[in-house]
Design an enzyme around this catalytic site. Structure first.
Site, mmCIF file in Angstrom:
data_model
loop_
_atom_site.group_PDB
_atom_site.id
_atom_site.type_symbol
_atom_site.label_atom_id
_atom_site.label_comp_id
_atom_site.label_asym_id
_atom_site.label_seq_id
_atom_site.Cartn_x
_atom_site.Cartn_y
_atom_site.Cartn_z
ATOM 1 N N ASP A 199 -20.673 6.012 22.608
ATOM 2 C CA ASP A 199 -19.862 7.228 22.518
ATOM 3 C C ASP A 199 -18.622 6.935 21.676
ATOM 4 O O ASP A 199 -17.728 6.188 22.091
ATOM 5 C CB ASP A 199 -19.458 7.697 23.917
ATOM 6 C CG ASP A 199 -18.802 9.062 23.882
ATOM 7 O OD1 ASP A 199 -19.326 9.982 24.528
ATOM 8 O OD2 ASP A 199 -17.766 9.217 23.189
ATOM 9 N N THR A 249 -26.256 21.080 28.216
ATOM 10 C CA THR A 249 -27.098 21.771 27.222
ATOM 11 C C THR A 249 -27.203 20.981 25.917
ATOM 12 O O THR A 249 -28.091 21.236 25.113
ATOM 13 C CB THR A 249 -26.502 23.144 26.878
ATOM 14 O OG1 THR A 249 -25.225 22.924 26.233
ATOM 15 C CG2 THR A 249 -26.292 24.003 28.123
ATOM 16 N N ASP A 253 -15.118 7.848 23.249
ATOM 17 C CA ASP A 253 -14.735 6.945 24.342
ATOM 18 C C ASP A 253 -14.360 5.569 23.808
ATOM 19 O O ASP A 253 -13.418 4.940 24.306
ATOM 20 C CB ASP A 253 -15.896 6.810 25.335
ATOM 21 C CG ASP A 253 -16.029 8.041 26.225
ATOM 22 O OD1 ASP A 253 -15.052 8.814 26.315
ATOM 23 O OD2 ASP A 253 -17.097 8.228 26.813
ATOM 24 N N ARG A 294 -19.698 18.504 22.645
ATOM 25 C CA ARG A 294 -21.084 18.740 23.048
ATOM 26 C C ARG A 294 -21.134 18.933 24.544
ATOM 27 O O ARG A 294 -20.701 18.063 25.287
ATOM 28 C CB ARG A 294 -21.932 17.515 22.700
ATOM 29 C CG ARG A 294 -22.578 17.595 21.403
ATOM 30 C CD ARG A 294 -23.637 16.591 21.133
ATOM 31 N NE ARG A 294 -23.769 15.437 21.991
ATOM 32 C CZ ARG A 294 -24.709 14.528 21.814
ATOM 33 N NH1 ARG A 294 -25.568 14.671 20.826
ATOM 34 N NH2 ARG A 294 -24.812 13.489 22.594
HETATM 35 C C1 PRP Z 1 -19.538 13.455 19.475
HETATM 36 C C2 PRP Z 1 -19.335 13.111 18.012
HETATM 37 C C3 PRP Z 1 -19.751 14.386 17.335
HETATM 38 C C4 PRP Z 1 -20.872 14.889 18.222
HETATM 39 C C5 PRP Z 1 -22.184 14.584 17.568
HETATM 40 O O1 PRP Z 1 -18.492 14.177 19.960
HETATM 41 O O2 PRP Z 1 -18.043 12.700 17.718
HETATM 42 O O3 PRP Z 1 -18.723 15.347 17.249
HETATM 43 O O4 PRP Z 1 -20.761 14.178 19.461
HETATM 44 O O5 PRP Z 1 -23.225 15.135 18.268
HETATM 45 P P1 PRP Z 1 -24.124 16.310 17.693
HETATM 46 O O6 PRP Z 1 -24.453 15.953 16.270
HETATM 47 O O7 PRP Z 1 -25.340 16.282 18.579
HETATM 48 O O8 PRP Z 1 -23.369 17.597 17.814
HETATM 49 P P2 PRP Z 1 -18.386 14.618 21.518
HETATM 50 O O9 PRP Z 1 -19.078 15.915 21.744
HETATM 51 O O10 PRP Z 1 -18.833 13.473 22.369
HETATM 52 O O11 PRP Z 1 -16.865 14.932 21.689
HETATM 53 P P3 PRP Z 1 -15.595 13.946 21.600
HETATM 54 O O12 PRP Z 1 -15.425 13.549 20.169
HETATM 55 O O13 PRP Z 1 -14.497 14.804 22.095
HETATM 56 O O14 PRP Z 1 -15.861 12.745 22.476
HETATM 57 N N1 URA Z 2 -21.881 11.324 20.090
HETATM 58 C C1 URA Z 2 -21.531 10.020 20.150
HETATM 59 O O1 URA Z 2 -20.348 9.699 20.305
HETATM 60 N N2 URA Z 2 -22.493 9.105 20.036
HETATM 61 C C2 URA Z 2 -23.792 9.425 19.857
HETATM 62 O O2 URA Z 2 -24.641 8.527 19.755
HETATM 63 C C3 URA Z 2 -24.141 10.781 19.810
HETATM 64 C C4 URA Z 2 -23.155 11.720 19.922
#
Ligand code: PRP
Ligand code: URA
Length: 211
Positions: free
Chosen positions: A202, A110, A205, A106
């Site tokens: 998150d 944006t 993380d 994400r």
């Molecule tokens: C997080 C999570 C999903 C997404 C959800 O990933 O693991 O993939 O956000 O959000 P959405 O429904 O609004 O798209 P992130 O983008 O933080 O990436 P990461 O797993 O690499 O930390």
């Molecule tokens: N991605 C995450 O990891 N946590 C949230 O709450 C939303 C998006």
């Protein structure tokens, strides 16, 4: 829960472990172990309608008519990176499943999903594909991942998440009404940064200790 098509897995063991996953004091090591355990428990139900085929097995007494899952039954596709935390638990139940990967993150400004990687099993269209990601927030990442998978000819797709926001469930229901969604909880809402409230923070993380 009105206007939402979603299966909430309210098994006591899943709910118990989810409480610890949410806890801010849970360490990355414990968090990883709990996500793995909950994923295994959820996979049990998500795979309930896997196709079976008949086999004959010689027991110590006689031949028995048995059933085993058919050869090209399942594919697991984690959305990188947090979805990776769910794979090991699922593979403990279905060790012969093939694993694809989809990279979507994400954009912090944006909040829209950006795709950066996609590698699926060559025979993915013949398999039931379970897309996994701990968090379904706006639904943008899941919808983008499901689009990619469908573009590659896959018809049978399920989505398995730990925590969803109502907004994410509705977004996937709208774009992909054929995709069944399985979660351990549907939370209250998204905050102004599109984080799920109360959520778990998150997921990436917390799994990988990157914050
Ligand atoms: C997080 C999570 C999903 C997404 C959800 O990933 O693991 O993939 O956000 O959000 P959405 O429904 O609004 O798209 P992130 O983008 O933080 O990436 P990461 O797993 O690499 O930390
Ligand atoms: N991605 C995450 O990891 N946590 C949230 O709450 C939303 C998006």
């Amino acid at each position: 829960m009105t206007n939402m098509k979603v299966r909430v897995m309210d098994h006591p063991l899943i709910q118990h472990k989810l409480a610890f996953i949410r806890d801010v004091n849970t360490t990355p090591k414990e968090f990883r172990e709990l996500v793995e355990e909950v994923s295994m428990l959820m996979a049990y139900e998500v795979t309930r309608d896997l196709p079976l085929e008949d086999v004959k097995v010689q027991t110590p007494l006689e031949m028995a008519n048995c059933k085993v899952t058919s050869g090209k039954a399942l594919g697991i596709v984690p959305i990188l990176r947090a979805g990776l935390g769910m794979v090991a638990g699922m593979l403990r139940l279905v060790p012969n499943a093939k694993v694809g990967h989809i990279g979507v993150y994400r954009d912090h400004d944006t909040l829209k999903p950006v795709e950066y990687y996609c590698k699926l099993p060559a025979d993915a269209p013949e398999r039931q594909i379970i897309v996994c990601d701990p968090m379904l927030a706006t639904g943008g990442s899941a919808n983008m991942a499901i689009n990619f998978i469908k573009e590659r000819g896959v018809k049978n797709i399920k989505l398995m998440c730990l925590i969803a926001a109502p907004e994410g469930v509705r977004a996937v229901n709208e774009k992909h009404p054929d995709v069944e969604i399985f979660v351990a909880a549907v939370d209250s809402h998204l905050n102004e940064h599109a984080y799920i409230v109360p959520g778990l923070g998150d997921a990436g993380d917390r799994l990988f200790g990157t914050k």
